[in-house]
Each structure stands twice: as structure tokens, then as C-alpha cells.
Design an enzyme around this catalytic site. Structure first.
Site, mmCIF file in Angstrom:
data_model
loop_
_atom_site.group_PDB
_atom_site.id
_atom_site.type_symbol
_atom_site.label_atom_id
_atom_site.label_comp_id
_atom_site.label_asym_id
_atom_site.label_seq_id
_atom_site.Cartn_x
_atom_site.Cartn_y
_atom_site.Cartn_z
ATOM 1 N N THR A 133 0.859 -1.186 0.000
ATOM 2 C CA THR A 133 0.000 0.000 0.000
ATOM 3 C C THR A 133 0.897 1.239 0.000
ATOM 4 O O THR A 133 1.934 1.267 0.667
ATOM 5 C CB THR A 133 -0.950 0.021 1.211
ATOM 6 N N GLY A 134 0.503 2.239 -0.767
ATOM 7 C CA GLY A 134 1.350 3.417 -0.892
ATOM 8 C C GLY A 134 2.649 3.117 -1.602
ATOM 9 O O GLY A 134 3.675 3.748 -1.328
ATOM 10 N N GLY A 161 7.835 7.406 -1.722
ATOM 11 C CA GLY A 161 8.527 7.248 -0.451
ATOM 12 C C GLY A 161 9.074 5.857 -0.204
ATOM 13 O O GLY A 161 9.527 5.165 -1.121
ATOM 14 N N ASN A 184 3.585 3.842 -4.468
ATOM 15 C CA ASN A 184 3.906 4.785 -5.530
ATOM 16 C C ASN A 184 4.865 5.892 -5.092
ATOM 17 O O ASN A 184 5.283 6.707 -5.915
ATOM 18 C CB ASN A 184 2.623 5.437 -6.066
ATOM 19 N N TYR A 242 -0.062 12.035 14.421
ATOM 20 C CA TYR A 242 0.608 11.126 13.489
ATOM 21 C C TYR A 242 1.308 9.997 14.248
ATOM 22 O O TYR A 242 1.148 8.818 13.922
ATOM 23 C CB TYR A 242 1.625 11.875 12.636
#
Length: 318
Positions: free
Chosen positions: A26-27, A31, A29, A181
Site C-alpha cells: 500500500t502506498g 517514499g 507509488n 501522526y
């Protein structure tokens, strides 16, 4: 370390083959998630990039293919902030099994005001924790269909100094973005460990592992256009920090090892070797705060209530 004299040392530059494997990041794309996907693609496995932005996913796939000839990489569109969309998104994978998922995607806000998802959850908690909690429910049948699947949850070193407020998980009182966060990542880590306890209780073949990337900076990350371009100024400016932290390519190493290394076991915590901030991946002692199973159980119950989803492990998540 888990490794024994009969097990060769783990080499981040020479990963084992995983031909035929199917992994989801997931993510994937951007970092750290991008580098997890790139490194897993080099093993011969099929890697799916979960992303809410098709254009960025296309750019990430192009970057991977330029680095890994013949890479089997594809994109799947979904939004972890939209819980009602996740079941359909999982169906769009169109696979009969999943060998690992890396729960990496996340939102980090630097400034107020407090924001919410469309479901009314605080944005970081709702995306980073509740989104992955709900996603796990729909992925479990695919994970259970694999011989020995892994669920790898990407935590954060920022979570180590935080403490969950079980009476205010949505940060409605005294909202501070950095604290919210850190708590959202702490919640993810509690979830990953509690998930493994529950998987073991039903003798599941699926294992849940928690990792964190240490300190991972853009200025120490090699360029991967169009995903990331490091300027000469950023490279020179970030050089002194390399004594303490590392780039996002190295921040991906604990997650990649948790997916591929058969010596890694469910319920473990993995991070960088040097002070938990940089270096090759190693097993860490589970942080004392994370070892509190009563907090994890209360968070699990609250997550079920907030999402309206009950993860039925006894039925393989079906």
C-alpha cells in the site's frame, strides 16, 4: 538475531528469489513504499502497488521497470480513507492468493486544522490505522489461501515516544498534528502485534510482523525519477545527517526482510541495526509499551466499532 550458524547472513543487496509470489504494497507509488516495491520486484514476484493516484502509480511502475528489467508490477487503485471502497478494491486485484501485504501507506500532516475522512474519522488515524484495519479484513481470504503469508505493518520510530489515548483516539481534544501522526502509527503497531496473537490462537498459516524504517530522509534517498529527484544541493546538505539516519531506500529494508526471510516470525519487531535509526535490518525487542496486550485488545475492539468491521479470523477473514 534470529539467524543461526546454518542460516546465511541476510544481504540487502542479494535478495532471495520469490518467483511466483504475489505481494501488495500500500502506498507503493512514493517514499519508502516505492522502494519496498522496487526491491520486491527484483525477486521475480508480482508486486501490486496500492495507490489512490493513478498518475503517480504509473510513474512509479515506469521507474521500477527502468531499474528492474522484466519487473512484474501493476497498480491497484484504492483510498484507505474511504472504508466502503476497500472490498471492491481488493476484488480488483483479481488474484487467487496473496503471499504478503505491506501496510505502508500513510498520511502525515504538519499543521492544523484537524481534518477528517469522509467517514468522519480524524484523517491520520482514519487512514493509517483504520484503513489498514479494514483492508486486512478483506485481504485475509487471499492471504489464508497462500502457504505461509505475511502481513507486514510499517510503524514509525516517531511512535516510540507516544502513548495512545484510548478515550480520544480521534484526537478531538488538544489536536497536535505530529502527536496525532505518532499515535496513528503506534495504533498500527499495536494492531500488527495483536493481529498476530489472534492469528496464532486459531492456528492460522498467516503471520503478522511489525517493522519500522528508522530515520529516513529524502535528502539521503537516491533519485528515482519521476518518483523522487534528489538535487545536488539536497545531497550535499543531507550528507552530515548520514551519520545518524539514512535514505528511504534503506528504510525499506526491514519491511522487505519481513516479507522474504523465512527466519522472521510473527509477532516480531524489526528495524534498523544502529540505534534503531539506520543500518541493515535486525530484530528488536518489542517496545515495552507495545507489549501491553490489554491496550492492544481495547484498541482492537474500538477499531471494530469505528469501522463497523469485525475481523473473523476463525473463518479466514471470509
Amino acid at each position: 538475531m534470529v539467524s543461526t550458524s546454518s542460516t546465511p547472513p541476510w544481504d540487502v543487496q542479494r535478495l532471495p528469489r520469490a518467483d511466483g509470489g504475489v505481494f501488495l504494497v500500500t502506498g507503493g507509488n512514493a517514499g519508502i513504499g516505492y522502494f519496498v516495491a522496487e526491491q520486491l520486484s527484483a525477486t521475480g514476484a508480482t508486486v501490486a502497488l496500492g495507490s489512490r493516484n493513478p498518475a503517480k502509480a504509473e510513474g512509479a511502475m515506469a521507474a521500477i521497470r527502468s531499474r528492474v528489467p522484466g519487473a512484474r508490477v501493476r497498480a491497484v487503485r484504492w483510498d484507505l480513507a474511504d472504508l466502503s471502497s476497500l472490498r471492491t478494491a481488493v476484488e480488483s486485484l483479481e488474484v487467487d492468493r496473496l503471499d504478503a501485504v505491506v501496510h505502508n501507506a500513510g498520511v502525515a500532516l504538519d499543521d492544523p486544522p484537524r481534518r477528517e475522512t469522509g467517514d468522519g474519522h480524524e484523517l491520520m488515524f482514519g487512514t493509517n490505522h483504520l484503513g489498514h484495519f479494514a483492508l486486512t479484513r478483506w485481504l485475509l481470504p487471499l492471504l489464508s489461501a497462500a502457504p505461509a503469508a505475511r502481513i507486514v505493518t510499517m510503524g514509525s520510530f516517531a511512535a516510540k515516544s507516544e502513548r495512545l489515548d484510548l478515550d480520544d483516539l480521534q484526537s478531538r481534544q488538544d489536536y497536535r498534528p505530529q502527536r496525532a501522526y505518532g499515535r496513528s502509527k503506534l495504533a498500527q503497531m499495536y494492531f500488527g502485534l495483536e493481529l498476530d496473537r489472534r492469528l496464532r490462537a486459531v492456528d492460522s498459516t498467516v503471520a503478522s510482523v511489525v517493522v519500522h524504517p528508522g530515520g529516513a530522509l529524502d535528502s539521503l534517498t537516491p533519485s528515482r525519477p519521476p518518483v523522487h529527484v534528489r538535487t545536488t544541493g539536497a545531497r550535499l546538505g543531507g550528507a552530515p545527517a548520514a551519520l545518524l539516519v539514512q535514505g528511504k531506500h534503506a528504510g525499506a529494508w526491514p519491511a522487505v526482510r519481513a516479507v522474504l526471510d523465512p527466519a522472521v516470525r510473527g509477532g516480531e519487531l524489526w528495524g534498523p541495526r544502529v540505534f534503531g535509526l539506520r543500518g541493515k535490518p535486525r530484530r528488536e525487542v518489542v517496545w515495552s509499551r507495545l507489549a501491553d496486550a490489554s491496550v492492544a485488545a481495547r484498541l482492537w475492539a474500538a477499531s471494530c466499532d469505528l469501522t463497523g468491521i469485525d475481523i473473523d479470523l476463525g473463518a479466514g477473514g471470509a
